[in-house]
Design an enzyme around this catalytic site. Structure first.
Site, short mmCIF file in Angstrom:
data_model
loop_
_atom_site.label_atom_id
_atom_site.label_comp_id
_atom_site.label_asym_id
_atom_site.label_seq_id
_atom_site.Cartn_x
_atom_site.Cartn_y
_atom_site.Cartn_z
N HIS A 156 -20.43 1.15 21.44
CA HIS A 156 -21.87 0.80 21.36
C HIS A 156 -22.83 2.00 20.96
O HIS A 156 -24.15 1.93 21.11
CB HIS A 156 -22.33 0.18 22.55
CG HIS A 156 -21.34 -0.77 23.26
ND1 HIS A 156 -21.62 -2.08 22.99
CD2 HIS A 156 -20.52 -0.52 24.11
CE1 HIS A 156 -20.56 -2.81 23.70
NE2 HIS A 156 -19.76 -1.77 24.37
N SER A 278 -36.39 16.33 -0.85
CA SER A 278 -37.46 15.55 -0.93
C SER A 278 -38.44 16.03 -1.99
O SER A 278 -38.53 17.41 -1.92
CB SER A 278 -38.02 15.19 0.41
OG SER A 278 -39.31 14.83 0.45
N LYS A 284 -36.51 18.99 3.87
CA LYS A 284 -35.40 17.79 3.97
C LYS A 284 -34.37 17.96 3.21
O LYS A 284 -34.19 18.74 2.30
CB LYS A 284 -36.30 16.58 3.42
CG LYS A 284 -37.30 16.02 4.34
CD LYS A 284 -36.70 14.92 5.35
CE LYS A 284 -36.72 13.55 4.46
NZ LYS A 284 -36.52 12.37 5.47
N GLU A 291 -25.62 7.79 1.74
CA GLU A 291 -26.29 6.54 1.48
C GLU A 291 -26.25 5.37 0.30
O GLU A 291 -26.08 4.44 0.43
CB GLU A 291 -27.83 6.86 1.65
CG GLU A 291 -28.36 7.39 3.24
CD GLU A 291 -29.49 7.98 2.83
OE1 GLU A 291 -30.51 7.83 1.98
OE2 GLU A 291 -29.93 8.81 4.00
#
Ligand code: ARG
Length: 460
Positions: A156, A278, A284, A291
């Site tokens: 979980h 970024s 970043k 992704e």
């Protein structure tokens, strides 16, 4: 517009119809397979006395010349032809004249395209399998380096019990090993030769289908029903299903990399070469590759769904709908190959923050089950032990400490079964290394598993 038919037509094809119908923009990809299949067909025709040796030699040389010229860039595959089959045949006739017109004897584009697609995907299955092999090697290398790297195991997405990084990686080894076996299985089942099925009902020429099947490396021999031979696309559906499963595994793994790479976890650091920045936030470093792999998974599932939907209403035998098999399959293969390559590169260069993983395992009560087991080993019933340790956890949460930091006095206040050896019993090392049943993370079990994996890779 250049097409192979027209005798029975009194009008030119409408331009839009022509381009709607044409497949050359995508089937030119398997020009080499088309030529290889034609060479086998012609060799067989000559062997059977259907063509003379002279005609065969002319055609084979002509075809080899076309292959060389396409490969070297001297000959461009022009989109003015309807499909790759028309391009090759028309170019052959242009180059060698009369004998070229005999190439298509005893053959239809229906068995020809079925053959080309099989030859093409068969090669691709090999390439895909090599990439899965590379990924398995990369995973095994991480396992070998991390038998003692403790980390929390999750259920979980909550810290559950301590495991090792080797163990976590081993789960992916299992997944990709099944993917490898699926690819092998598909390869074996698809390996029958449709050439000689004709348009749908075989031919009246005395073709030697065993010979062409053997020549083209189809271990399963020729297909045994000519209608099925031209209209079977099961193997593509199986392949898309296998690719979808590979992508699903890559996507799950990517999701973990993304979580582990987040500021909160910092279990891994993706190499600069595999991250992006970024345009606005200078701090970043984004896990874009992971992704994108996760994102492209949907695209491969889409191909599988499209192919299933395309095939569901097709009566026997060949129908033009089947031309739709190509772009989906090509895209799914390209996508999966790209993802396998990038993902493997990413995990090969990724840094695992062992210190962060271990600290996280220490701080999440991942040893609570082991504390309960300690009580059970001293005669307490498991259900009671569960309750006692629950109280201990609550005390620790109140004090903001871990179970191994709680003084023995506090332990004994809740149950006098606890002795000094509780600390040893719930140490991370003990928790992991007492788990030595087959498939468990304990050092002993893991070393045995890794030895099996090494052997598996040697025999790949
Ligand atoms: N381009 C066609 C395909 O991909 C080749 C077969 C054409 N056959 C036909 N009967 N029109 O399926």
């Amino acid at each position: 517009m250049a097409q192979l038919w027209g005798g029975r037509f009194t009008k030119e094809t409408d331009r839009l119809v022509y381009s709607f119908n044409a497949s050359i923009s995508f089937d030119k990809r398997f020009y080499a397979q088309d030529i290889k299949g034609s060479i086998a067909h012609v060799m067989m025709l000559a062997r059977q006395g259907i063509l003379t040796d002279y005609e065969k030699d002319q055609i084979v040389q002509g075809l080899e010349g076309i292959l060389d010229d396409v490969e070297s860039g001297r000959l461009e595959i022009s989109d003015k032809y309807e499909d790759i089959h028309s391009f090759v045949e028309a170019t052959l006739i242009e180059r060698i004249g009369e004998p070229g017109k005999k190439l298509h004897t005893g053959r239809s584009r229906n068995d020809q395209v079925a053959l080309d697609m099989k030859l093409y995907t068969r090669d691709e299955v090999h390439l895909l399998d090599n990439q899965v092999e590379g990924l398995l090697h990369a995973i095994l290398a991480i396992m070998e380096d991390n038998i003692d790297t403790y980390m929390p195991g999750f259920t979980h997405l909550q810290k559950a019990q301590p495991i090792t990084l080797a163990h976590h990686m081993g789960a992916y080894f299992e997944m990709f090993r099944r993917d490898h076996e699926r690819l092998q299985d598909i390869y074996r089942r698809m390996n029958t030769c449709p050439l000689g099925s004709g348009a749908l009902a075989g031919t009246t020429y005395p073709l030697d289908r065993e010979y062409t099947a053997r020549m083209l490396g189809f271990d399963g021999g020729p297909t045994l029903n000519s209608m099925d031979g031209v209209s079977d696309r099961d193997y593509l559906i199986e392949l898309l299903s296998a690719l979808s499963t590979i992508m699903m595994h890559l996507s799950r793994f990517s999701e973990e990399v993304i979580i582990w790479n987040s500021n909160e976890y910092q279990f891994v650091e993706i190499d600069d070469a595999y991250s992006t920045g970024s345009s606005i936030m200078p701090q970043k470093k984004n896990p874009d590759i992971a992704e994108l792999v996760r994102g492209k998974t949907g695209r491969v599932y889409g191909a599988l769904n499209a192919m299933l939907a395309t095939m569901k209403g097709i009566p026997l035998a060949y129908n033009k709908d089947m031309q739709e098999d190509k772009e989906w399959v090509f895209d799914a293969i390209d996508t999966t190959k790209g993802c396998l390559a990038l993902f493997t590169g990413m995990i090969r260069t990724m840094e695992f923050r062992k210190d962060r993983m271990e600290r996280s395992a220490r701080n999440g009560f991942t040893n609570a089950t082991d504390a309960a087991d300690y009580l059970v080993n001293h005669g307490v019933a498991f259900r009671d032990a569960h309750g006692i340790v629950g109280q201990l956890v609550l005390t620790c949460i109140e004090k903001g400490i871990a179970l191994d930091e709680l003084p023995l006095k506090d332990y004994r206040e809740i149950s006098d079964v606890f002795e000094e050896d509780i600390y040893e019993a719930i140490s991370l090392e003990t928790c992991v290394n007492k788990r030595i049943t087959t498939g468990a993370p304990g050092r002993h079990a893991m070393e045995e598993t890794i030895a099996l994996y090494r052997k598996y890779m040697e025999e790949y």
